[in-house]
Design a protein around this motif. Structure first.
Motif, PDB file in Angstrom:
ATOM      1  N   ALA A  69       0.834  -0.953   0.065  1.00  0.00           N
ATOM      2  CA  ALA A  69      -0.094  -0.076   0.091  1.00  0.00           C
ATOM      3  C   ALA A  69       0.883   1.231   0.094  1.00  0.00           C
ATOM      4  CB  ALA A  69      -0.753   0.043   1.259  1.00  0.00           C
ATOM      5  N   VAL A  70       1.972   1.047   0.780  1.00  0.00           N
ATOM      6  CA  VAL A  70       2.814   2.399   0.791  1.00  0.00           C
ATOM      7  C   VAL A  70       3.665   2.723  -0.644  1.00  0.00           C
ATOM      8  CG1 VAL A  70       5.008   3.393   1.686  1.00  0.00           C
ATOM      9  CG2 VAL A  70       3.364   2.308   3.279  1.00  0.00           C
ATOM     10  N   LYS A  71       3.982   1.580  -1.173  1.00  0.00           N
ATOM     11  CA  LYS A  71       4.513   1.429  -2.454  1.00  0.00           C
ATOM     12  C   LYS A  71       3.529   2.099  -3.377  1.00  0.00           C
ATOM     13  CE  LYS A  71       6.854  -1.839  -4.141  1.00  0.00           C
ATOM     14  NZ  LYS A  71       7.557  -2.965  -4.240  1.00  0.00           N
ATOM     15  N   MET A  72       2.272   1.522  -3.209  1.00  0.00           N
ATOM     16  CA  MET A  72       1.293   2.024  -4.353  1.00  0.00           C
ATOM     17  C   MET A  72       0.898   3.689  -4.088  1.00  0.00           C
ATOM     18  SD  MET A  72      -2.304   0.537  -4.548  1.00  0.00           S
ATOM     19  CE  MET A  72      -1.711  -1.388  -4.243  1.00  0.00           C
ATOM     20  N   ALA A  73       0.826   3.963  -2.874  1.00  0.00           N
ATOM     21  CA  ALA A  73       0.740   5.635  -2.633  1.00  0.00           C
ATOM     22  C   ALA A  73       1.837   6.466  -3.139  1.00  0.00           C
ATOM     23  CB  ALA A  73       0.432   5.725  -1.126  1.00  0.00           C
ATOM     24  N   ILE A  74       3.121   5.911  -3.003  1.00  0.00           N
ATOM     25  CA  ILE A  74       4.000   6.748  -3.635  1.00  0.00           C
ATOM     26  C   ILE A  74       4.007   6.722  -5.027  1.00  0.00           C
ATOM     27  CG2 ILE A  74       6.733   6.774  -3.857  1.00  0.00           C
ATOM     28  CD1 ILE A  74       6.979   5.603  -1.258  1.00  0.00           C
ATOM     29  N   TRP A  75       3.855   5.497  -5.572  1.00  0.00           N
ATOM     30  CA  TRP A  75       3.315   5.466  -7.105  1.00  0.00           C
ATOM     31  C   TRP A  75       2.415   6.368  -7.704  1.00  0.00           C
ATOM     32  CZ3 TRP A  75       2.778   2.535 -11.794  1.00  0.00           C
ATOM     33  CH2 TRP A  75       3.682   2.249 -12.369  1.00  0.00           C
ATOM     34  N   CYS A  76       1.219   6.415  -6.791  1.00  0.00           N
ATOM     35  CA  CYS A  76       0.240   7.376  -7.366  1.00  0.00           C
ATOM     36  C   CYS A  76       0.651   8.675  -7.619  1.00  0.00           C
ATOM     37  CB  CYS A  76      -0.964   7.302  -6.410  1.00  0.00           C
ATOM     38  SG  CYS A  76      -1.941   5.878  -6.216  1.00  0.00           S
ATOM     39  N   ILE A  77       1.594   9.421  -6.803  1.00  0.00           N
ATOM     40  CA  ILE A  77       2.008  10.657  -6.721  1.00  0.00           C
ATOM     41  C   ILE A  77       2.666  10.810  -8.041  1.00  0.00           C
ATOM     42  CG2 ILE A  77       3.507  12.462  -5.808  1.00  0.00           C
ATOM     43  CD1 ILE A  77       2.935  11.054  -2.934  1.00  0.00           C
ATOM     44  N   ALA A  78       3.609   9.766  -8.258  1.00  0.00           N
ATOM     45  CA  ALA A  78       4.480  10.055  -9.840  1.00  0.00           C
ATOM     46  C   ALA A  78       3.444   9.679 -10.967  1.00  0.00           C
ATOM     47  CB  ALA A  78       5.425   8.596  -9.559  1.00  0.00           C
ATOM     48  N   VAL A  79       2.240   8.945 -10.828  1.00  0.00           N
ATOM     49  CA  VAL A  79       1.597   8.891 -12.046  1.00  0.00           C
ATOM     50  C   VAL A  79       0.673  10.029 -12.249  1.00  0.00           C
ATOM     51  CG1 VAL A  79      -0.571   7.516 -12.675  1.00  0.00           C
ATOM     52  CG2 VAL A  79       1.379   6.141 -11.882  1.00  0.00           C
ATOM     53  N   LEU A  80       0.358  10.541 -10.979  1.00  0.00           N
ATOM     54  CA  LEU A  80      -0.383  12.015 -11.179  1.00  0.00           C
ATOM     55  C   LEU A  80       0.501  12.906 -11.751  1.00  0.00           C
ATOM     56  CD1 LEU A  80      -2.510  12.121  -7.845  1.00  0.00           C
ATOM     57  CD2 LEU A  80      -3.252  11.707 -10.175  1.00  0.00           C
ATOM     58  N   GLY A  81       1.687  12.724 -11.407  1.00  0.00           N
ATOM     59  CA  GLY A  81       2.667  13.855 -12.076  1.00  0.00           C
ATOM     60  C   GLY A  81       2.854  13.851 -13.755  1.00  0.00           C
ATOM     61  N   LEU A  82       2.833  12.271 -14.011  1.00  0.00           N
ATOM     62  CA  LEU A  82       2.996  12.150 -15.681  1.00  0.00           C
ATOM     63  C   LEU A  82       1.663  12.503 -16.281  1.00  0.00           C
ATOM     64  CD1 LEU A  82       4.722  11.258 -17.973  1.00  0.00           C
ATOM     65  CD2 LEU A  82       3.975   8.989 -17.529  1.00  0.00           C
ATOM     66  N   GLY A  83       0.295  12.262 -15.536  1.00  0.00           N
ATOM     67  CA  GLY A  83      -0.974  12.583 -15.863  1.00  0.00           C
ATOM     68  C   GLY A  83      -0.912  14.467 -16.425  1.00  0.00           C
ATOM     69  N   ILE A  84      -0.167  14.974 -15.734  1.00  0.00           N
ATOM     70  CA  ILE A  84      -0.375  16.428 -15.838  1.00  0.00           C
ATOM     71  C   ILE A  84       0.153  16.564 -17.401  1.00  0.00           C
ATOM     72  CG2 ILE A  84       0.405  18.845 -15.321  1.00  0.00           C
ATOM     73  CD1 ILE A  84       0.807  17.761 -12.406  1.00  0.00           C
ATOM     74  N   LEU A  85       1.387  15.952 -17.545  1.00  0.00           N
ATOM     75  CA  LEU A  85       1.673  16.191 -18.720  1.00  0.00           C
ATOM     76  C   LEU A  85       1.196  15.600 -19.874  1.00  0.00           C
ATOM     77  CD1 LEU A  85       4.581  17.292 -20.046  1.00  0.00           C
ATOM     78  CD2 LEU A  85       5.497  15.045 -20.079  1.00  0.00           C
ATOM     79  N   VAL A  86       0.826  14.344 -19.791  1.00  0.00           N
ATOM     80  CA  VAL A  86       0.146  13.602 -20.837  1.00  0.00           C
ATOM     81  C   VAL A  86      -1.487  13.852 -21.023  1.00  0.00           C
ATOM     82  CG1 VAL A  86      -0.621  11.202 -21.528  1.00  0.00           C
ATOM     83  CG2 VAL A  86       1.720  11.439 -20.516  1.00  0.00           C
ATOM     84  N   GLY A 143      -0.855  11.652   3.122  1.00  0.00           N
ATOM     85  CA  GLY A 143      -1.014  12.957   3.064  1.00  0.00           C
ATOM     86  C   GLY A 143      -0.473  13.747   1.782  1.00  0.00           C
ATOM     87  N   PHE A 144       0.691  13.275   1.493  1.00  0.00           N
ATOM     88  CA  PHE A 144       1.354  13.894   0.365  1.00  0.00           C
ATOM     89  C   PHE A 144       0.401  13.564  -0.803  1.00  0.00           C
ATOM     90  CE2 PHE A 144       5.114  14.439   2.516  1.00  0.00           C
ATOM     91  CZ  PHE A 144       5.559  15.709   2.257  1.00  0.00           C
ATOM     92  N   LEU A 145      -0.147  12.373  -1.068  1.00  0.00           N
ATOM     93  CA  LEU A 145      -0.980  12.108  -2.067  1.00  0.00           C
ATOM     94  C   LEU A 145      -2.274  12.792  -2.267  1.00  0.00           C
ATOM     95  CD1 LEU A 145      -1.590  10.015  -4.416  1.00  0.00           C
ATOM     96  CD2 LEU A 145      -2.576   8.448  -3.016  1.00  0.00           C
ATOM     97  N   LEU A 146      -2.740  13.075  -1.049  1.00  0.00           N
ATOM     98  CA  LEU A 146      -4.153  14.030  -0.953  1.00  0.00           C
ATOM     99  C   LEU A 146      -3.606  15.349  -1.277  1.00  0.00           C
ATOM    100  CD1 LEU A 146      -5.973  12.581   2.378  1.00  0.00           C
ATOM    101  CD2 LEU A 146      -6.400  12.343   0.128  1.00  0.00           C
ATOM    102  N   LEU A 147      -2.665  15.913  -0.889  1.00  0.00           N
ATOM    103  CA  LEU A 147      -2.002  17.133  -1.322  1.00  0.00           C
ATOM    104  C   LEU A 147      -1.841  17.124  -2.838  1.00  0.00           C
ATOM    105  CD1 LEU A 147      -0.984  19.925  -0.168  1.00  0.00           C
ATOM    106  CD2 LEU A 147       1.225  18.899  -0.584  1.00  0.00           C
ATOM    107  N   ALA A 148      -1.444  16.235  -3.387  1.00  0.00           N
ATOM    108  CA  ALA A 148      -1.051  16.119  -4.779  1.00  0.00           C
ATOM    109  C   ALA A 148      -2.641  16.252  -5.556  1.00  0.00           C
ATOM    110  CB  ALA A 148      -0.329  14.759  -5.164  1.00  0.00           C
ATOM    111  N   ILE A 149      -3.343  15.363  -4.859  1.00  0.00           N
ATOM    112  CA  ILE A 149      -4.862  15.160  -5.632  1.00  0.00           C
ATOM    113  C   ILE A 149      -5.304  16.814  -5.398  1.00  0.00           C
ATOM    114  CG2 ILE A 149      -7.137  14.472  -5.512  1.00  0.00           C
ATOM    115  CD1 ILE A 149      -5.843  11.982  -4.515  1.00  0.00           C
ATOM    116  N   TYR A 150      -5.286  17.421  -4.389  1.00  0.00           N
ATOM    117  CA  TYR A 150      -5.772  18.582  -4.198  1.00  0.00           C
ATOM    118  C   TYR A 150      -5.337  19.495  -5.093  1.00  0.00           C
ATOM    119  CZ  TYR A 150      -6.957  23.121  -1.743  1.00  0.00           C
ATOM    120  OH  TYR A 150      -7.429  24.327  -1.464  1.00  0.00           O
ATOM    121  N   VAL A 151      -3.935  19.490  -5.147  1.00  0.00           N
ATOM    122  CA  VAL A 151      -3.164  20.158  -6.294  1.00  0.00           C
ATOM    123  C   VAL A 151      -3.734  20.411  -7.768  1.00  0.00           C
ATOM    124  CG1 VAL A 151      -0.860  20.962  -7.475  1.00  0.00           C
ATOM    125  CG2 VAL A 151      -0.999  20.793  -4.962  1.00  0.00           C
ATOM    126  N   MET A 152      -3.859  19.028  -8.137  1.00  0.00           N
ATOM    127  CA  MET A 152      -4.419  18.812  -9.306  1.00  0.00           C
ATOM    128  C   MET A 152      -6.040  19.100  -9.603  1.00  0.00           C
ATOM    129  SD  MET A 152      -2.530  15.591 -11.217  1.00  0.00           S
ATOM    130  CE  MET A 152      -3.366  15.549 -12.340  1.00  0.00           C
TER     131      MET A 152
END
Lengths: 300, 329
Positions: B30-47, B174-183
């Protein structure tokens, strides 16, 4: 002969051997790009799969090297043509982004097949060939299998050129690459051109895999072509997307650059050590896209 | 309405997830998945926003991870400083690379990022500075060990260390939710609307005064920032870095998550990230390790291809069947 020039010649020979496999993959890649307008990320893995097929058909059916090579090339050609019908044809006209993703899907599918075939074991060694042994010419050592690669690759390249520039199918491939719409208006059947291109490109990768797989000490692994795939892309871009001459020149150029810089410049500059040999092609490309985005041999 | 309820449900589940998972290993996934989600959202901004494919996303993850680890090990920076600097270093390199690359169209951009990714992988695994730990211990090429856990608080009032899996899970969440909020914030901002306008029709956007290069660079900046922060979180969690973790195949996987899930939808991308991380775990019962990877790679590749053929906007399109028409965002 001095020691320095011996080393230079040895590096030159090694560079041409490495460059041969780059060229075979890059040539197929650039042809597919010409007619399909997408960089086919999966293409390089056909070479890897061919090395496996040659190895397995030799072991399972007891084929001699030539028979195994033929079997593997036919199979790889079929897989290549099948990949067009199953993957690229259904998304005809899709956005370039989606086509690119399909190609990435193909890359992984081929890798999965290889892992599946080997059950994940990596210690397969090279394909047994009748030519093991080396010859020495004034201080330079060449494996006989490598000699076969050196001689056979240019023959293949000439054959491909003859096909593309001298036959009717070849000129329809060039027509589609130049202007798909006009080609269609002239009654050139697109599917036929696609099949011919995919078959030819896959066969090249197939022969490449059978030859490279036979080099003694070459480990055959499901990921052996990942760097090759990436470099073939760089070569195709360096040569100008769709340009066959560019792919051939670029393939040998990158092979020579790598081999010469790893062998000769090591120790002179810290950045040019052996560990970075794989990096030169990519540095070249990064410089090129900034300076001349249309490629070395490409048209504006 | 139903979709909002679903989002709320996912949020509640993610908040209580550590208590639902009895097993420490599942928590690790679950931890690895959540870290991954942040990275995936990042690429999502670009793509998602610019329609450009980058295959160098794992590189920015790597830049973040190595920067953060080295700042902590060599300069003894506190975690929070490492995290912010890692994000910024990654984002700055993103700007530097984005400036020449984003002028290139389509395939040239994708292949240039591929070149950058492989070049950086070579640098990660050959740069001597990276391969020596703080005590001068030689590790394998491109490997860094002994990265400290994040700490919160001051020695005077007591220090909390995120050393357990459960505490790290909440940190990452916490960081994932922040990332989603930013998006979401970005989507509803002027810049976000400019990016969407540009993706839909670049010429039209240009005619109303939107500078495409500026906004593409902005998207690339944000995308690398997300990756850098995810990389830092990864480094301080696994405590061991190897250059192999940031090769271009990893980039392909991140890209796969974006595309399979749905590049136009935040929920879709998270779905994609979860799917890609969960599949090898789900398959790990019946067969041996190499077979798991073969089967999961084959399933993922097939899903990817079928998604492009039948649901070009990603699996999230399924949800439309229940919601009638209208876009997610």
């Amino acid at each position: 002969m001095g020691k320095g020039s011996e080393l230079f010649l040895q590096c030159l020979v090694n560079g041409f051997v490495v460059g041969s496999s780059y060229t075979l993959v890059a040539l197929g890649l650039t042809m597919i790009f010409g007619v399909l307008r997408i960089p086919n990320f999966g293409h390089g893995n056909l070479l890897m799969l061919s090395a496996f097929m040659t190895l397995f058909s030799g072991r399972l059916f007891g084929f001699p090297y030539w028979g195994a090579t033929l079997f593997s090339v036919v199979l790889i050609t079929l897989i290549g043509v099948l990949s067009y019908f199953l993957l690229f044809r259904p998304v005809k006209g899709a956005s370039p982004l989606n086509m690119l993703i399909i190609a990435i899907g193909l890359y992984f599918l081929l890798e999965a097949i290889a892992i599946f075939l080997t059950k994940g074991q990596t210690l397969w060694g090279s394909v047994p060939t009748p030519w093991h042994g080396t010859i020495n010419v004034s201080g330079i050592t060449i494996g006989i299998q490598e000699l076969v690669i050196l001689i056979f690759t240019p023959i293949l390249i000439v054959a491909v050129y003859t096909f593309v520039f001298r036959t009717k199918t070849g000129s329809s491939i060039r027509a589609v690459a130049q202007d798909p719409m006009a080609a269609a208006l002239l009654g050139i059947r697109e599917d036929r051109v696609m099949v011919a291109t995919f078959a030819l490109a896959s066969a090249l990768a197939g022969v490449g895999g059978a030859m490279v797989g036979g080099v003694p000490g070459q480990a055959i692994t499901p990921t052996m072509a990942s760097m090759l795939t990436a470099k073939a892309f760089i070569i195709v871009i360096l040569g100008g997307l769709g340009s066959m001459t560019g792919a051939v020149m670029g393939g040998y150029l990158i092979g020579l650059t790598e081999s010469l810089s790893a062998g000769m410049l090591q120790g002179y500059l810290p950045l040019l050590g052996k560990g970075y040999a794989d990096a030169y092609a990519f540095i070249l490309l990064l410089i090129l896209v900034i300076v001349k985005p249309e490629g070395l041999f490409g048209e504006k | 309405m139903g979709f909002k309820l679903l989002k709320l449900g996912v949020l509640v589940i993610s908040l209580f997830l550590p208590f639902l998972l009895g097993n420490q290993y599942y928590l690790h996934v679950a931890v690895k998945m959540a870290i991954w989600c942040i990275a995936v959202l990042g690429l999502g901004i670009l793509v998602g926003f610019t329609g450009q494919i980058s295959v160098a996303h794992s590189t920015f993850l790597g830049i973040g991870a190595y920067s953060s680890a080295l700042l902590a090990l060599k300069l003894s920076f506190p975690f929070w400083a490492c995290l912010i600097l890692a994000g910024l270093i990654s984002a700055m390199i993103g700007l530097l690379i984005g400036y020449p690359f984003l002028r290139l169209k389509g395939h040239y951009f994708a292949i240039s990022t591929l070149a950058f990714c492989i070049l950086m992988e070579q640098i990660f695994s050959n740069w001597k500075f990276l391969t020596y730990g703080p005590e001068g211990v030689t590790m394998g090429p491109g490997e860094v060990m002994g990265i400290p856990s994040p700490q919160l608080g001051h020695p005077a009032i007591g220090v909390f260390e995120f050393s357990t899996k459960i505490s790290y899970y909440y940190l990452v969440l916490g960081f994932l939710l922040l990332a989603i909020y930013v998006m979401y914030g970005l989507l509803n901002s002027k810049s976000g609307r400019a990016l969407v306008a540009m993706r839909e029709d670049e010429d039209l956007a240009r005619s109303v005064g939107i500078d495409p290069t500026k906004y593409k660079l902005f998207a690339f900046f944000l995308s690398s920032l997300f990756a850098g922060i995810a990389g830092s979180l990864y480094a301080h969690y696994v405590k061991f870095l190897s250059a192999n973790s940031f090769n271009f195949l990893e980039s392909f996987y991140i890209l796969m998550a974006v595309i399979i899930g749905g590049k136009d939808s935040i929920v879709g991308m998270i779905l994609g990230a979860i799917l890609i991380n969960l599949l090898p775990e789900l398959l790990s019962f019946p067969s041996s390790a190499p077979m798991i990877s073969a089967i999961s790679i084959a399933i993922l590749a097939t899903t990817l291809i079928l998604t492009i053929i039948f649901l070009p906007r990603g699996l999230i399109e399924f949800s439309k069947l229940f919601r009638g028409k209208g876009r997610d965002e």
